[in-house]
Scaffold this active site. Structure first.
Site, PDB file in Angstrom:
ATOM      1  N   SER A 133     -14.391   1.814  12.769  1.00 52.81           N
ATOM      2  CA  SER A 133     -15.499   0.879  12.530  1.00 52.81           C
ATOM      3  C   SER A 133     -15.402  -0.318  13.476  1.00 52.81           C
ATOM      4  CB  SER A 133     -15.535   0.443  11.067  1.00 52.81           C
ATOM      5  OG  SER A 133     -14.246   0.145  10.598  1.00 52.81           O
ATOM      6  N   GLN A 153      -0.320   4.393  20.667  1.00 50.88           N
ATOM      7  CA  GLN A 153      -0.112   4.937  19.312  1.00 50.88           C
ATOM      8  C   GLN A 153      -1.227   5.938  19.012  1.00 50.88           C
ATOM      9  OE1 GLN A 153      -1.303   1.914  20.001  1.00 50.88           O
ATOM     10  NE2 GLN A 153      -2.236   0.859  18.278  1.00 50.88           N
ATOM     11  N   TYR A 176       0.843  -1.207   0.000  1.00 53.72           N
ATOM     12  CA  TYR A 176       0.000   0.000   0.000  1.00 53.72           C
ATOM     13  C   TYR A 176       0.875   1.253   0.000  1.00 53.72           C
ATOM     14  CZ  TYR A 176      -3.778   3.156   1.590  1.00 53.72           C
ATOM     15  OH  TYR A 176      -4.697   4.173   1.708  1.00 53.72           O
ATOM     16  N   ASP A 177       1.819   1.324   0.959  1.00 54.80           N
ATOM     17  CA  ASP A 177       2.625   2.543   1.122  1.00 54.80           C
ATOM     18  C   ASP A 177       3.449   2.838  -0.131  1.00 54.80           C
ATOM     19  OD1 ASP A 177       1.671   1.901   3.613  1.00 54.80           O
ATOM     20  OD2 ASP A 177       3.539   2.217   4.679  1.00 54.80           O
ATOM     21  N   ASP A 222       3.292  -0.837  12.416  1.00 57.58           N
ATOM     22  CA  ASP A 222       2.162   0.046  12.753  1.00 57.58           C
ATOM     23  C   ASP A 222       2.733   1.407  13.182  1.00 57.58           C
ATOM     24  OD1 ASP A 222      -0.966  -0.789  13.682  1.00 57.58           O
ATOM     25  OD2 ASP A 222      -0.179   1.055  14.547  1.00 57.58           O
TER      26      ASP A 222
HETATM   27  P1  NAD Z   1     -12.725   1.680   0.261  1.00 59.08           P
HETATM   28  O1  NAD Z   1     -12.042   0.346   0.316  1.00 59.08           O
HETATM   29  O2  NAD Z   1     -14.069   1.797   0.901  1.00 59.08           O
HETATM   30  O3  NAD Z   1     -12.859   2.181  -1.240  1.00 59.08           O
HETATM   31  C1  NAD Z   1     -12.008   1.810  -2.266  1.00 59.08           C
HETATM   32  C2  NAD Z   1     -12.850   1.495  -3.489  1.00 59.08           C
HETATM   33  O4  NAD Z   1     -11.991   1.171  -4.589  1.00 59.08           O
HETATM   34  C3  NAD Z   1     -13.758   0.279  -3.274  1.00 59.08           C
HETATM   35  O5  NAD Z   1     -15.054   0.557  -3.717  1.00 59.08           O
HETATM   36  C4  NAD Z   1     -13.093  -0.813  -4.117  1.00 59.08           C
HETATM   37  O6  NAD Z   1     -13.997  -1.804  -4.543  1.00 59.08           O
HETATM   38  C5  NAD Z   1     -12.484  -0.006  -5.241  1.00 59.08           C
HETATM   39  N1  NAD Z   1     -11.358  -0.668  -5.897  1.00 59.08           N
HETATM   40  C6  NAD Z   1     -10.303  -1.283  -5.305  1.00 59.08           C
HETATM   41  N2  NAD Z   1      -9.472  -1.758  -6.252  1.00 59.08           N
HETATM   42  C7  NAD Z   1     -10.004  -1.415  -7.466  1.00 59.08           C
HETATM   43  C8  NAD Z   1      -9.616  -1.631  -8.809  1.00 59.08           C
HETATM   44  N3  NAD Z   1      -8.506  -2.297  -9.117  1.00 59.08           N
HETATM   45  N4  NAD Z   1     -10.420  -1.151  -9.795  1.00 59.08           N
HETATM   46  C9  NAD Z   1     -11.563  -0.489  -9.503  1.00 59.08           C
HETATM   47  N5  NAD Z   1     -11.981  -0.260  -8.247  1.00 59.08           N
HETATM   48  C10 NAD Z   1     -11.207  -0.715  -7.236  1.00 59.08           C
HETATM   49  O7  NAD Z   1     -11.710   2.737   0.900  1.00 59.08           O
HETATM   50  P2  NAD Z   1     -11.876   4.295   1.181  1.00 59.08           P
HETATM   51  O8  NAD Z   1     -11.615   4.501   2.611  1.00 59.08           O
HETATM   52  O9  NAD Z   1     -13.119   4.803   0.579  1.00 59.08           O
HETATM   53  O10 NAD Z   1     -10.615   4.877   0.409  1.00 59.08           O
HETATM   54  C11 NAD Z   1     -10.740   5.497  -0.861  1.00 59.08           C
HETATM   55  C12 NAD Z   1      -9.381   6.003  -1.312  1.00 59.08           C
HETATM   56  O11 NAD Z   1      -8.877   6.961  -0.375  1.00 59.08           O
HETATM   57  C13 NAD Z   1      -8.318   4.910  -1.431  1.00 59.08           C
HETATM   58  O12 NAD Z   1      -7.516   5.162  -2.558  1.00 59.08           O
HETATM   59  C14 NAD Z   1      -7.499   5.080  -0.176  1.00 59.08           C
HETATM   60  O13 NAD Z   1      -6.172   4.645  -0.347  1.00 59.08           O
HETATM   61  C15 NAD Z   1      -7.589   6.580   0.060  1.00 59.08           C
HETATM   62  N6  NAD Z   1      -7.405   6.910   1.482  1.00 59.08           N
HETATM   63  C16 NAD Z   1      -8.409   6.678   2.379  1.00 59.08           C
HETATM   64  C17 NAD Z   1      -8.202   6.975   3.720  1.00 59.08           C
HETATM   65  C18 NAD Z   1      -9.276   6.767   4.755  1.00 59.08           C
HETATM   66  O14 NAD Z   1      -9.019   7.013   5.936  1.00 59.08           O
HETATM   67  N7  NAD Z   1     -10.485   6.380   4.420  1.00 59.08           N
HETATM   68  C19 NAD Z   1      -6.969   7.498   4.138  1.00 59.08           C
HETATM   69  C20 NAD Z   1      -5.974   7.682   3.190  1.00 59.08           C
HETATM   70  C21 NAD Z   1      -6.207   7.404   1.860  1.00 59.08           C
HETATM   71  N1  UDP Z   2      -6.243  -0.705  15.855  1.00 56.00           N
HETATM   72  C1  UDP Z   2      -6.588  -1.246  17.080  1.00 56.00           C
HETATM   73  N2  UDP Z   2      -7.645  -2.113  17.139  1.00 56.00           N
HETATM   74  C2  UDP Z   2      -8.383  -2.433  16.042  1.00 56.00           C
HETATM   75  C3  UDP Z   2      -8.035  -1.881  14.787  1.00 56.00           C
HETATM   76  C4  UDP Z   2      -6.944  -1.026  14.725  1.00 56.00           C
HETATM   77  O1  UDP Z   2      -5.958  -0.965  18.109  1.00 56.00           O
HETATM   78  O2  UDP Z   2      -9.340  -3.216  16.194  1.00 56.00           O
HETATM   79  C5  UDP Z   2      -5.109   0.229  15.792  1.00 56.00           C
HETATM   80  C6  UDP Z   2      -4.055  -0.078  14.747  1.00 56.00           C
HETATM   81  O3  UDP Z   2      -3.083  -0.972  15.254  1.00 56.00           O
HETATM   82  C7  UDP Z   2      -3.498   1.293  14.459  1.00 56.00           C
HETATM   83  C8  UDP Z   2      -4.702   2.227  14.633  1.00 56.00           C
HETATM   84  O4  UDP Z   2      -5.632   1.500  15.412  1.00 56.00           O
HETATM   85  O5  UDP Z   2      -2.529   1.628  15.406  1.00 56.00           O
HETATM   86  C9  UDP Z   2      -5.341   2.649  13.311  1.00 56.00           C
HETATM   87  O6  UDP Z   2      -5.598   1.490  12.566  1.00 56.00           O
HETATM   88  P1  UDP Z   2      -6.375   1.493  11.179  1.00 56.00           P
HETATM   89  O7  UDP Z   2      -6.360   0.087  10.688  1.00 56.00           O
HETATM   90  O8  UDP Z   2      -7.693   2.138  11.346  1.00 56.00           O
HETATM   91  O9  UDP Z   2      -5.557   2.444  10.208  1.00 56.00           O
HETATM   92  P2  UDP Z   2      -4.011   2.813   9.989  1.00 56.00           P
HETATM   93  O10 UDP Z   2      -3.936   4.223  10.410  1.00 56.00           O
HETATM   94  O11 UDP Z   2      -3.130   1.929  10.809  1.00 56.00           O
HETATM   95  O12 UDP Z   2      -3.818   2.599   8.537  1.00 56.00           O
END
Ligand code: NAD
Ligand code: UDP
Length: 316
Positions: A191, A211, A147-148, A275
């Site tokens: 969630s 954390q 991912y990163d 993490d």
């Molecule tokens: P999410 O998993 O709910 O949404 C991602 C969507 O992309 C899903 O509907 C999934 O089915 C679709 N998808 C995945 N792979 C695909 C592919 N190959 N082709 C077409 N569709 C594809 O996650 P989210 O929280 O809504 O995140 C949306 C975006 O925002 C992501 O790119 C994520 O990396 C970025 N983001 C989210 C957060 C957050 O806290 N929610 C933080 C940082 C970055």
């Molecule tokens: N975490 C936790 N319990 C859970 C899910 C996550 O303690 O049931 C912690 C996780 O280890 C991280 C932080 O909550 O330190 C945020 O996790 P998340 O998966 O939401 O996103 P991240 O910021 O790590 O991508």
């Protein structure tokens, strides 16, 4: 294109994407929601299907596509650690090949393209809070790397398409965002804790809970994204978008217990590898460029999210 703008939202069936589709329709655009439903759900966008301005397209962005639109938002990528680690190769492909395919479309059509990048580009940060100028501290071969590093490579591609080919790019680094339509089983902390609290099950804290994360409510984030897309062509980002109010994970658990009135107990589980210990956005760039700061305090956002999960869980 004549008349209304048509906007492609890749990942539009996901948590953030569905809110973005809704906002763009409200603002008067036509929306093509593209998704392969890897982590997203039709339930997130079912209410938009009757809207004549809304179109659903099932497609995987690792494959090329040809549609005629006026702007692209790329949010397609699994975002929760459990989901993106489930098939790490596909995660990297989605970020990298997906970026190449959508940037190619933006180049062909000469349209702006937004990239949902992430605070994960900072890895386990040694600078706190994180400004955009910080290059990060990322393990290239760990379980979070798909991912990163995928998102970092996507940023590289966005800036090379901009420099080499003149594509108008807008890159936001999104920090932990929460709200209605998060997947109840996607394993993210907000969630997980809410669902556990509502079911009076144990609240699972990974590690000692010291954390930190900084949680942004979804409506605030969508507003920031739209503002970034509406900036002049020379504004490319990257711009941090997130709420700078920082909480330990233990504090988050306590707040959720308080707001839900749950009788859940707190239990500890091992801290996952790599993490990040601390995370908080420096949002001075967003404040200056976009005149944007988040408005919704944690308690208010948690209340709305808890209401959503209460309704969703009672339907099951
Ligand atoms: P999410 O998993 O709910 O949404 C991602 C969507 O992309 C899903 O509907 C999934 O089915 C679709 N998808 C995945 N792979 C695909 C592919 N190959 N082709 C077409 N569709 C594809 O996650 P989210 O929280 O809504 O995140 C949306 C975006 O925002 C992501 O790119 C994520 O990396 C970025 N983001 C989210 C957060 C957050 O806290 N929610 C933080 C940082 C970055
Ligand atoms: N975490 C936790 N319990 C859970 C899910 C996550 O303690 O049931 C912690 C996780 O280890 C991280 C932080 O909550 O330190 C945020 O996790 P998340 O998966 O939401 O996103 P991240 O910021 O790590 O991508």
């Amino acid at each position: 294109m004549i008349g209304k703008k048509t906007i492609l939202v890749a990942g539009g069936g996901g948590f953030l994407g569905s809110h973005l589709c809704e906002r763009l329709l409200d603002d008067g655009a036509d929306v093509i929601c593209l998704d392969n439903f890897y982590t997203g759900s039709k339930d997130n966008i079912r209410h938009l299907l009757p809207n004549p301005g809304f179109e659903l397209m099932r497609h995987d962005i690792t494959w090329p596509l040809y549609v005629e639109v006026d702007a692209i938002y790329n949010l397609a990528c699994p975002a929760s650690p459990i989901h993106y680690q489930h098939d790490p190769i596909q995660t990297t492909k989605t970020s990298v090949m997906g970026a190449i395919n959508l940037l190619g479309m933006a180049k062909r059509l000469r349209i702006p393209i937004f990239q949902a990048s992430t605070s994960e580009v900072y890895g386990d940060p040694s600078v706190h809070p994180q400004p955009e100028s910080y290059w990060g501290n990322v393990n290239p071969i760990g379980i979070r790397s798909c991912y990163d590093e995928g998102k970092r490579c996507a940023e590289t591609l966005f800036f090379d398409y901009h420099r080499q080919l003149g594509v108008e790019v807008k890159v936001a680094r999104i920090f932990n965002t929460y709200g209605p339509r998060m997947h109840p089983n996607d394993g993210r902390v907000v969630s997980n804790f809410i669902v556990q609290a509502l079911k009076n099950e144990d609240i699972t804290i990974y590690g000692d809970g010291s954390q930190t994360r900084s949680f942004c409510y979804v409506n605030d984030l969508i507003d920031g994204i739209i503002r970034l897309m509406n900036t002049p062509p020379d504004v490319t980002g990257p711009v941090n978008l997130g709420n700078p109010q920082e909480f330990t994970i233990l504090e988050l658990a306590e707040r959720i217990l308080e707001v839900t009135g749950s009788s859940s107990k707190i239990t500890r589980k091992p801290l996952p590898q790599d993490d990040p210990a601390r995370r908080r956005p420096d949002i001075s760039e967003a404040a200056k460029l976009l005149e944007w700061t988040p408005k919704v305090p944690l308690e208010e956002g948690l209340g709305k999210t808890i209401d959503y999960f209460n309704k969703t869980l009672s339907k099951k």
